[in-house]
Design a protein around this motif. Sequence first.
Motif, PDB file in Angstrom:
ATOM      1  N   PRO A  24     131.379  98.413 141.333  1.00 21.42           N
ATOM      2  CA  PRO A  24     130.757 100.104 142.019  1.00 21.42           C
ATOM      3  C   PRO A  24     131.980 100.317 142.654  1.00 21.42           C
ATOM      4  CG  PRO A  24     129.548  98.518 142.360  1.00 21.42           C
ATOM      5  CD  PRO A  24     130.815  97.170 141.999  1.00 21.42           C
ATOM      6  N   ASN A  25     132.272 101.647 142.761  1.00 23.05           N
ATOM      7  CA  ASN A  25     132.946 103.117 143.103  1.00 23.05           C
ATOM      8  C   ASN A  25     132.583 104.527 142.564  1.00 23.05           C
ATOM      9  OD1 ASN A  25     135.151 103.451 141.324  1.00 23.05           O
ATOM     10  ND2 ASN A  25     136.080 101.448 142.614  1.00 23.05           N
ATOM     11  N   GLU A  26     133.374 105.331 143.247  1.00 24.71           N
ATOM     12  CA  GLU A  26     133.201 106.442 142.641  1.00 24.71           C
ATOM     13  C   GLU A  26     133.661 106.294 141.163  1.00 24.71           C
ATOM     14  OE1 GLU A  26     134.500 109.705 144.792  1.00 24.71           O
ATOM     15  OE2 GLU A  26     136.112 108.223 145.705  1.00 24.71           O
ATOM     16  N   TRP A  27     134.607 106.228 140.879  1.00 24.29           N
ATOM     17  CA  TRP A  27     135.424 106.091 139.608  1.00 24.29           C
ATOM     18  C   TRP A  27     134.841 105.888 138.720  1.00 24.29           C
ATOM     19  CZ3 TRP A  27     137.506 110.089 141.072  1.00 24.29           C
ATOM     20  CH2 TRP A  27     138.604 109.870 142.422  1.00 24.29           C
ATOM     21  N   ASN A  28     134.176 104.030 139.157  1.00 26.26           N
ATOM     22  CA  ASN A  28     133.609 103.609 137.910  1.00 26.26           C
ATOM     23  C   ASN A  28     132.112 103.160 137.398  1.00 26.26           C
ATOM     24  OD1 ASN A  28     136.018 102.162 138.000  1.00 26.26           O
ATOM     25  ND2 ASN A  28     135.014 100.034 139.125  1.00 26.26           N
ATOM     26  N   TYR A  29     132.364 103.305 135.831  1.00 29.32           N
ATOM     27  CA  TYR A  29     130.489 103.738 135.494  1.00 29.32           C
ATOM     28  C   TYR A  29     130.272 102.423 135.368  1.00 29.32           C
ATOM     29  CZ  TYR A  29     127.281 105.281 131.797  1.00 29.32           C
ATOM     30  OH  TYR A  29     126.225 106.155 131.100  1.00 29.32           O
ATOM     31  N   ILE A 123     142.130 101.202 126.746  1.00 31.21           N
ATOM     32  CA  ILE A 123     141.990 101.138 127.973  1.00 31.21           C
ATOM     33  C   ILE A 123     140.955 102.661 128.667  1.00 31.21           C
ATOM     34  CG2 ILE A 123     143.643 101.094 129.399  1.00 31.21           C
ATOM     35  CD1 ILE A 123     142.252  98.959 131.329  1.00 31.21           C
ATOM     36  N   GLU A 124     140.375 102.254 129.438  1.00 31.45           N
ATOM     37  CA  GLU A 124     140.102 103.781 129.626  1.00 31.45           C
ATOM     38  C   GLU A 124     139.203 103.725 131.598  1.00 31.45           C
ATOM     39  OE1 GLU A 124     136.389 104.834 127.605  1.00 31.45           O
ATOM     40  OE2 GLU A 124     134.789 103.745 128.860  1.00 31.45           O
ATOM     41  N   ARG A 125     139.683 104.465 132.010  1.00 31.64           N
ATOM     42  CA  ARG A 125     139.505 105.191 133.250  1.00 31.64           C
ATOM     43  C   ARG A 125     139.103 106.241 133.334  1.00 31.64           C
ATOM     44  NH1 ARG A 125     144.036 108.201 134.735  1.00 31.64           N
ATOM     45  NH2 ARG A 125     145.493 107.656 134.530  1.00 31.64           N
ATOM     46  N   HIS A 126     138.500 106.418 134.777  1.00 28.31           N
ATOM     47  CA  HIS A 126     138.497 108.021 135.538  1.00 28.31           C
ATOM     48  C   HIS A 126     140.152 108.700 135.659  1.00 28.31           C
ATOM     49  CE1 HIS A 126     137.417 111.354 137.793  1.00 28.31           C
ATOM     50  NE2 HIS A 126     136.321 111.330 137.531  1.00 28.31           N
TER      51      HIS A 126
END
Length: 168
Positions: A24-29, A123-126
């Motif tokens: 968990p962090n601000e970038w991960n959903y 793959i995906e990311r913020h």
Amino acid sequence: MITLRQAALEELADVKALLWNHGPNEWNYLTEEGVDAEFSLIEHGTAVAMVAVDSLGAGSNQIIGFAVLIDGAVSPDYLAKYSALNELFFIGDVVVSSAYSGTKLLECCIEKSKEKRATVVLIERHEENLASAGMMRKSGFKVVETFYDPTKRSAGSRKTSILECRVG
């Protein structure tokens, strides 16, 4: 010494605990429903968890990271615009203890995808997650699209980047 291998089913509770401790962090959903669905895919054999294990000595091993490699046939439908789902694998959650890097885990997933005759790994990311961006770039991934994604992203630009690595 760090080794990479496929997680055993009896290790999934430890893998999930690592996800909730380090993910968990601000970038991960991360949602409980999404995590449970992903781990259900592993339990049913349509995904695998590749783990990094640190051998601490005296027969003790600690899982320090993991990546979930999902068969394209059960990957999210929105990925079909990038490749035929039967030709791809999708890397879902990737989590590594803060003292380590996930680059080797991504490379391990790419190799596993080659064994399964995939032509592309997605793959995906913020968009603004620089740590993930570096790890993905070092592993051979390139951005194919970035789009506004406010249902998943609540921080920064609120955009998701989709990346691909061609393997076939």
